[in-house]
Structure formats: structure tokens, C-alpha cells
Motif scaffolding. Structure first.
Motif, PDB file in Angstrom:
ATOM      1  N   MET A  97       6.475   7.691   0.083  1.00 38.17           N
ATOM      2  CA  MET A  97       6.486   7.032  -1.217  1.00 38.17           C
ATOM      3  C   MET A  97       5.056   6.652  -1.543  1.00 38.17           C
ATOM      4  N   ASN A 116       8.236   5.814   4.642  1.00 41.46           N
ATOM      5  CA  ASN A 116       9.089   4.659   4.350  1.00 41.46           C
ATOM      6  C   ASN A 116      10.357   4.602   5.181  1.00 41.46           C
ATOM      7  N   HIS A 168       4.448   2.895  -6.126  1.00 42.05           N
ATOM      8  CA  HIS A 168       5.832   3.150  -6.539  1.00 42.05           C
ATOM      9  C   HIS A 168       5.902   4.139  -7.708  1.00 42.05           C
ATOM     10  N   THR A 199      11.036   9.048  -5.264  1.00 42.66           N
ATOM     11  CA  THR A 199      10.172   7.909  -5.567  1.00 42.66           C
ATOM     12  C   THR A 199      10.050   6.958  -4.377  1.00 42.66           C
ATOM     13  N   ILE A 200      11.160   6.393  -3.921  1.00 44.94           N
ATOM     14  CA  ILE A 200      11.152   5.550  -2.724  1.00 44.94           C
ATOM     15  C   ILE A 200      12.237   6.076  -1.796  1.00 44.94           C
TER      16      ILE A 200
END
Length: 287
Positions: free
Chosen positions: A117, A102, A121, A145-146
Motif C-alpha cells: 500500500m 501491509n 493511501h 489500495t490497502i
């Protein structure tokens, strides 16, 4: 009271998920990626010349390489691009294709830090990886997570990092390629923190996705400047231009409804403003 600036469009393409803006000082070109399309873009602000490289798979981010060319954080690993061809240098366990890269940036020692990620999500599925110069991959931070914006203080001892769903940018003690001892730095309002950049004065510029802003925070966390962008999904920012005095901002159309797309004809483009402070040259990968 923070000052307010307004960004203007400079590239009007309607992309899905622009990210990872990067000023290539050797070629005097802004580079960025459209992640899920697997495209690496280049644009010369002086001439308007455009370049496009199709990676053939999602590209989370791109960074400059000291030896020339680029290093790519692709869907399930890392690759080098010399201007003509790609060479795969490391693979990751993408858990059956459920994970992707990401965001990525090089640290002051020339190592590439890149975060994964889950497409779903799902919390805690991601990892912030570190690609060393010898092409080995290590864990810099687990259970994110992100994974998003990352940059360092001038002395390289503090890393600013955002795991977007937390709505918080945290400051970490940075030692030997690892992020340690997190402490809260800022909590964003109206949206989630995405990409970020630290300027030459130590100010931290944070793209606040879904708020249509980029906010500058002083090292003590005080909100100093708000840049308003006519596209709500602001994804990242970077300083560029020959004097590193232009702030470039990437945006996306991902997650926008048809009505929102109609209201935001410039969404998915690239924007710029001159904030009155300079940035710093991008660190280069030494592998």
C-alpha cells in the motif's frame, strides 16, 4: 440475530500498529508484528514468556516457514529469519520508499501472498504479490489500495480478500496463485474490513477496524457472531492455543486522537475470546 461475545485483554502493551497475529504451533506461541516500529513479537500464553525481534525496518507481516523460522514481508521485499539473523531473499520496487507491505499469509500450497500500500493511501497504488518457494515474486492481484485480510476455504478454491477502503470482503476463485472472478461476499458496517481468518467450519472472521469488532460470517454471507473489543482499531485476528480454540485479536492506536486514547486505555494491546469453534493450523511457507 447474531450472538455477541466480548474479548478480554491478554497483552496490555500500547503498540502503534499491531497486525498479523499468527499461532506458531511448534513453539506454542502467538506471534504478531508492530508494523511501522519493525518489531516481531512472540508471547507464550502458558508461561507469559515474551520474545522480541527488531527488524530494523517496517514489517507488514510474518508467516511460518516449513523449514523452520519465519518469513517476513518487510517494507520493500521479503526476508527469512532463522531465530538469530535475517536473510534477504527478494526485493520489490517500492517506488522511492512510497510503498510498504501491509499484510501477508501463506496459501495452501505454501506460497506467501503479501500486499503493498502507499503510505499516502493513494488509491490503486498497491499490489498483492506472491512469493513462490523458489523466491521469485509474481503479481496475484493488481491495483489495490490497502491490501488486507486473506484466507481460503477448506478446499483452497475460494480466497477471501479485503481491499479495506472498499468496505467489502470479496470472494475470488483461486487458481495457480492468482485471485480471479471476484464477487461480493460481505460489506462491513461501522468500519472497514482489515485482517481475517477462516475457521474449521468455514466461518469467516473479519476484524472491522474503527468499529471495535470482529465479525463472523457464514459461507453464505450471513452475520453469525459479533465480538466486541474495548479498542476501536481492531486490525486482525487468528485462532491459536494448543486446540486452536482461542481467537486472538490485534489492535492499534494509529489514527486515534488524544481524547480517544484516553478513553481506550487498552488500545494497542492483544485481546482474546473463546468463540466455541476452532480454527485451522497456519499454512507454512515452503521456500
Amino acid at each position: 440475530m447474531p450472538r455477541t461475545l466480548h474479548a478480554e485483554p491478554v497483552v496490555r502493551d500500547r503498540a502503534h500498529l499491531n497486525e498479523s497475529p499468527l499461532w506458531d504451533d511448534r513453539h506454542r506461541m502467538l506471534r504478531w508484528v508492530d508494523i511501522l516500529a519493525g518489531r516481531v513479537h512472540g508471547w507464550d500464553p502458558a508461561t507469559g514468556e515474551r520474545t522480541l525481534f527488531e527488524a530494523g525496518l517496517p514489517v507488514g507481516a510474518v508467516a511460518l516457514r516449513e523449514a523452520g523460522g519465519l518469513v517476513l514481508a518487510v517494507a520493500d521485499g521479503f526476508a527469512l529469519f532463522d531465530g538469530e539473523r535475517t536473510t534477504r531473499i527478494a526485493d520489490l520496487d517500492s517506488e522511492g520508499g512510497e510503498l510498504r507491505m501491509n499484510d501477508a499469509v501463506c496459501d495452501p500450497e505454501g506460497r506467501l501472498l503479501a500486499g503493498t500500500m502507499a503510505y499516502s493511501h493513494e488509491p490503486g497504488r498497491g499490489t498483492l504479490h506472491r512469493l513462490d518457494a523458489d523466491h521469485t515474486v509474481h503479481t496475484a492481484l493488481a491495483s489495490v489500495t490497502i491490501s488486507n485480510g486473506l484466507d481460503w476455504s477448506a478446499d483452497g478454491e475460494t480466497a477471501y480478500y479485503a481491499d479495506s477502503p472498499t468496505r467489502e470482503v470479496r470472494a475470488y476463485r483461486y487458481r495457480e496463485g492468482r485471485l480471479l472472478d471476484p464477487r461480493p461476499f460481505v460489506t462491513t458496517e461501522g468500519g472497514v474490513p482489515d485482517g481475517l481468518a477462516v475457521d474449521a467450519e468455514g466461518g469467516v472472521w473479519v476484524a472491522v477496524a474503527f468499529a471495535g469488532t470482529v465479525c463472523r460470517y457464514l459461507p453464505d454471507g450471513t452475520l453469525d457472531t459479533v465480538v466486541r473489543v474495548p479498542a476501536t482499531v481492531t486490525t486482525s485476528c487468528a485462532f491459536g492455543g494448543p486446540d486452536l480454540d482461542t481467537l486472538y485479536i490485534t489492535t492499534a492506536t494509529e489514527n486515534l486522537t488524544p481524547a480517544q486514547l484516553a478513553e481506550q486505555p487498552l488500545a494497542g494491546g492483544i485481546f482474546a475470546c473463546e468463540p466455541g469453534v476452532r480454527g485451522r493450523a497456519a499454512n507454512r511457507y515452503r521456500g
